[in-house]
Design a protein around this motif. Sequence first.
Motif, PDB file in Angstrom:
ATOM      1  N   GLY A 440      37.597  30.485  47.095  1.00 39.16           N
ATOM      2  CA  GLY A 440      39.214  31.329  47.344  1.00 39.16           C
ATOM      3  C   GLY A 440      38.978  32.208  45.768  1.00 39.16           C
ATOM      4  N   TYR A 441      38.096  32.038  44.900  1.00 39.58           N
ATOM      5  CA  TYR A 441      38.683  32.645  43.653  1.00 39.58           C
ATOM      6  C   TYR A 441      37.597  34.055  43.496  1.00 39.58           C
ATOM      7  CZ  TYR A 441      42.295  29.339  42.230  1.00 39.58           C
ATOM      8  OH  TYR A 441      43.301  28.480  41.654  1.00 39.58           O
ATOM      9  N   VAL A 442      37.939  34.859  42.643  1.00 41.03           N
ATOM     10  CA  VAL A 442      36.957  36.085  42.603  1.00 41.03           C
ATOM     11  C   VAL A 442      36.353  36.147  41.515  1.00 41.03           C
ATOM     12  CG1 VAL A 442      36.088  38.682  42.160  1.00 41.03           C
ATOM     13  CG2 VAL A 442      37.978  37.822  44.149  1.00 41.03           C
ATOM     14  N   GLU A 443      35.133  35.831  40.682  1.00 37.80           N
ATOM     15  CA  GLU A 443      35.078  35.430  39.194  1.00 37.80           C
ATOM     16  C   GLU A 443      34.987  36.281  38.255  1.00 37.80           C
ATOM     17  OE1 GLU A 443      31.269  32.397  39.332  1.00 37.80           O
ATOM     18  OE2 GLU A 443      31.325  31.176  41.008  1.00 37.80           O
ATOM     19  N   ILE A 444      35.247  36.893  36.934  1.00 38.76           N
ATOM     20  CA  ILE A 444      34.755  37.804  36.477  1.00 38.76           C
ATOM     21  C   ILE A 444      34.108  36.625  35.343  1.00 38.76           C
ATOM     22  CG2 ILE A 444      36.527  39.514  35.031  1.00 38.76           C
ATOM     23  CD1 ILE A 444      38.185  39.600  37.415  1.00 38.76           C
ATOM     24  N   ASP A 445      33.148  36.908  34.826  1.00 38.43           N
ATOM     25  CA  ASP A 445      32.212  36.467  33.953  1.00 38.43           C
ATOM     26  C   ASP A 445      32.789  36.635  32.769  1.00 38.43           C
ATOM     27  OD1 ASP A 445      31.554  35.169  35.694  1.00 38.43           O
ATOM     28  OD2 ASP A 445      28.862  35.614  35.931  1.00 38.43           O
ATOM     29  N   LYS A 446      32.198  38.629  32.130  1.00 43.71           N
ATOM     30  CA  LYS A 446      33.608  38.536  30.752  1.00 43.71           C
ATOM     31  C   LYS A 446      34.187  38.166  30.704  1.00 43.71           C
ATOM     32  CE  LYS A 446      33.849  43.512  32.253  1.00 43.71           C
ATOM     33  NZ  LYS A 446      33.839  44.188  32.352  1.00 43.71           N
ATOM     34  N   TRP A 447      35.165  37.836  31.186  1.00 44.04           N
ATOM     35  CA  TRP A 447      36.197  37.719  31.202  1.00 44.04           C
ATOM     36  C   TRP A 447      36.565  36.169  30.747  1.00 44.04           C
ATOM     37  CZ3 TRP A 447      39.970  42.121  33.793  1.00 44.04           C
ATOM     38  CH2 TRP A 447      39.185  42.723  33.469  1.00 44.04           C
ATOM     39  N   ASN A 448      35.750  35.298  31.600  1.00 44.94           N
ATOM     40  CA  ASN A 448      36.131  33.849  31.576  1.00 44.94           C
ATOM     41  C   ASN A 448      37.448  33.339  32.603  1.00 44.94           C
ATOM     42  OD1 ASN A 448      33.235  33.189  30.415  1.00 44.94           O
ATOM     43  ND2 ASN A 448      34.651  33.528  28.424  1.00 44.94           N
ATOM     44  N   LEU A 449      37.360  34.241  33.672  1.00 47.49           N
ATOM     45  CA  LEU A 449      38.880  33.935  34.467  1.00 47.49           C
ATOM     46  C   LEU A 449      38.004  34.462  35.876  1.00 47.49           C
ATOM     47  CD1 LEU A 449      41.993  34.578  33.521  1.00 47.49           C
ATOM     48  CD2 LEU A 449      41.864  37.157  33.890  1.00 47.49           C
ATOM     49  N   ASP A 450      38.648  33.562  36.443  1.00 50.22           N
ATOM     50  CA  ASP A 450      38.849  33.266  37.829  1.00 50.22           C
ATOM     51  C   ASP A 450      40.293  34.189  38.869  1.00 50.22           C
ATOM     52  OD1 ASP A 450      36.454  32.457  37.904  1.00 50.22           O
ATOM     53  OD2 ASP A 450      37.508  30.610  38.969  1.00 50.22           O
ATOM     54  N   ILE A 451      40.449  35.126  39.570  1.00 43.13           N
ATOM     55  CA  ILE A 451      41.269  36.070  40.253  1.00 43.13           C
ATOM     56  C   ILE A 451      41.287  35.666  41.956  1.00 43.13           C
ATOM     57  CG2 ILE A 451      42.259  38.000  41.043  1.00 43.13           C
ATOM     58  CD1 ILE A 451      41.945  37.593  38.057  1.00 43.13           C
ATOM     59  N   GLY A 452      42.476  34.626  42.127  1.00 43.96           N
ATOM     60  CA  GLY A 452      42.446  34.154  43.298  1.00 43.96           C
ATOM     61  C   GLY A 452      43.979  32.757  42.976  1.00 43.96           C
ATOM     62  N   SER A 453      44.364  32.315  43.880  1.00 41.53           N
ATOM     63  CA  SER A 453      43.686  31.966  45.442  1.00 41.53           C
ATOM     64  C   SER A 453      43.236  32.973  46.622  1.00 41.53           C
ATOM     65  CB  SER A 453      43.388  30.752  45.588  1.00 41.53           C
ATOM     66  OG  SER A 453      42.427  31.251  46.896  1.00 41.53           O
ATOM     67  N   VAL A 454      42.038  33.712  46.659  1.00 40.49           N
ATOM     68  CA  VAL A 454      42.716  35.003  47.855  1.00 40.49           C
ATOM     69  C   VAL A 454      43.203  34.571  49.212  1.00 40.49           C
ATOM     70  CG1 VAL A 454      40.329  36.042  46.800  1.00 40.49           C
ATOM     71  CG2 VAL A 454      40.030  34.940  49.209  1.00 40.49           C
TER      72      VAL A 454
END
Length: 833
Positions: A440-454
């Motif tokens: 349910g999360y979109v991974e943004i590796d360069k920021w060490n961040l997950d966006i969600g839950s979708v």
Amino acid sequence: MKKIIFLFLFLFALLVNAQTKVSGIVLDDLGEPVAFANILFKNSTEGTITNDNGRFYLESDASYNTLVVSFIGYETQTLTLNSKVNYEMEIKLAESSEQLNEVVLIAGKQSKKNNPAVDILRKIWAKKRENGVRKFKQYAFDKYEKVEFDLNTIDSALMQRKIFKGLEFVFQDLDTSKITGKTYLPIFLNETFSKVYGDNIIKEEKEEILGNKNSGFDNNQAIIAFVEDLYQDYDIYDNYLKFFDKSFTSPLSRTGIDTYNYALRDSAFIDNKWCYNIVYYPRRKNELTFKGDFWVNDSTYAIKNINLEVTKSANINWVKEIYIEQDFDVMNDSVFLLKRDYMLSDFSFKKKEKSKGVYGKRTTVYNAYEFDKEKPRDFYKKDGNPFDPEVVVKDDEFWKENRLESLNKDEKGIYKLIDTLKTVPKFKSYYNLVSILGSGYVEIDKWNLDIGSVYDVFGYNDAEGARVRLGARTYYGPNDPWRVEGYAAYGFADQKVKHGISGKFLLDNKSRLIISGGNRRDIEQLGVSLTATNDVLGRSIASSSLLTVGANNRLTNINLSALSVEVEPLTNVRVSLGANFRTLSSALPGDFSLDYVDAESVTGTSSEVKQFNVNTIVIYTPGKKTIGHGVERRDINDNYSTLLLNYTKGLKGAMNSDFNYSKLQFSYSQPWQVGGFGRLYSTVEIGKTFGEVPLGLLSVIPGNQTFFSNYGTFPNLDFYEFVTDTYASLHLEHNFNGRLFSRIPLIRKWNLREIVGLRGVWGQLSDENIALNAPANVTTPLIAPSDKVYYEYSFGIGNIFKIFRIDFNFRGNYLDTPDARPFSVTGTFGFNF
């Protein structure tokens, strides 16, 4: 031309890699398929049986030139094999004109009386508690396990699809299954080596994971957790074997004679032990059963070899085939010990013969058995995380020494294949898409961040109207020692911004000492659970449901701040001590009131509650298994019970808190496997509030005005229909998994599943609490089910089109309550085996 060359090379590889291969169909005189016919290479113990459609596939690394085909009631066929590969054979069996003098055998259903196979089965029952490691006080052994996943039924059409453009190199290492005869491509491999200790006197067992290795997914604990949950350990001597959350009747079960047909087929020396060969197959279709055969010793009645194949008519979703084979080693004249366990599952959306899917294969090898070496009881206490990567990820030298079964060419190629795939951008895109859908999360590796839950982006309720929410969390890896998470939301009707933020920090891994805290300011539907949550990011489905029954307007503005410390002093025992401050007020004052009598107020009433609480929670989950050593761990099983004890103390005056009270709550939840009759879920909850409190702090019996079936709620109750300060509730829900529908000829092919439910609650509301709330609160009647237990019952049909479930809910009493709902229909959907 390239296709022809590829086909030539592929067929050549098949001829080189296996000495003898046969496939085909077995028919009777009328041209009808013969299910469960025995296929055997002559003068060997290598064989198989035909499936429901009479088809078979058999492969051996040895060279054979004769095939023997037999079935009870038919003449045995002996066929000469003209080449090493003989595909699409059509074999006809003629009805037998003679009967054996020793045993009277007939086709179809076998007699339960005067049947030598059943006589042997009864002796297996009598001896089963004396076989294997059960014969000894203590035991220990080495255990090596490898789990592999493969794409199967690969053909040229599949290889040419656009989805594989740029990934054609993955098809260089194709092979053919010895069991199904299908072409497959290995894509994932997980290896584990461990030492297992057990004590039959105190009934304790402990497994020490000494090594673990994954093909390219070392940090993806979601996959590891899935694998561990998918392939639970089992004992063929048990009456029921659990696979994919279903209980299959074992062919060695005491209820087996009512479920299976048994026939004595052969007898022979195996490892210098005289053994009987018994064939079994189900008496009825659509039940959770197997077909196959086993070899059993004539003196100890211990199993020497057994294979089990799930029939295609079995009521199980997304799994086309399950094949299991176990081999036992002879330790001495009387002890047979499990040596090797192999299980293959063919996962597919369809059960058609040519449908594509994924193989899941688990191989477990046992070695170095030791007995009667006693260890202290404290030794069996679990410590740490058994899958801690810092401890169990080992180098190649470790695996050379401890691999109890060497990897074949295909398995060795998986590690190289995945390493290569991880460098291909297209594969990364596919992997990320699956990861988003799963987590349910979109991974943004360069920021060490997950966006969600979708899945929480959009919602609706009467106070906010349409609502959007966007959240994020820190994510450096699955074993992060700390995590910060938050969200912001906006309601288009009230035009207000809401928010929530939370932080968790693991201070000590050994004791699981965690400090957490946060703040949430939002609109919530309180009263959907008897045990109030202090999760500052939690939100119920009732708060954002698009469709509801009646007015969904009893919503609350909540401003919650919480801080807690949690520790795990014993395995699966969590103790939490925390404090929270909450402000509660109605989100729609004209429709729903939280007013209470307040002598200190100028108007004599107050509509807002400010409350500071301290609370202690003890949660015990015996049998629970987890994975990970970070601040958040994953469960890898769901068959454990949960006992919860919660004590809350409200302190008047602290931070201008309004009320002094105490609340004590206890709940016990337990799933029960009821043999072959399915699974029962049960929950008991009791609670009492000491002191006078307003409506916002009372225990509301959880109603359900949504159209979703939600275990633990009462679907025929509106929100706040019953309010208590003392309560006791019981929820029972039993899923028969199609046991009853499978006996109805007209609908058995639909594989429907029947669910029945019963739930009840009794409660009281003191005169003091009525006096505190009733004079000021005219929108919410304060009624408790004190005269008699309120109850509901329901009948449900599950597995509709494999994903839907519908429940028909009936209200048992209190029908004279204003606007009472005597009947409701709820449903849910999901992918279940």
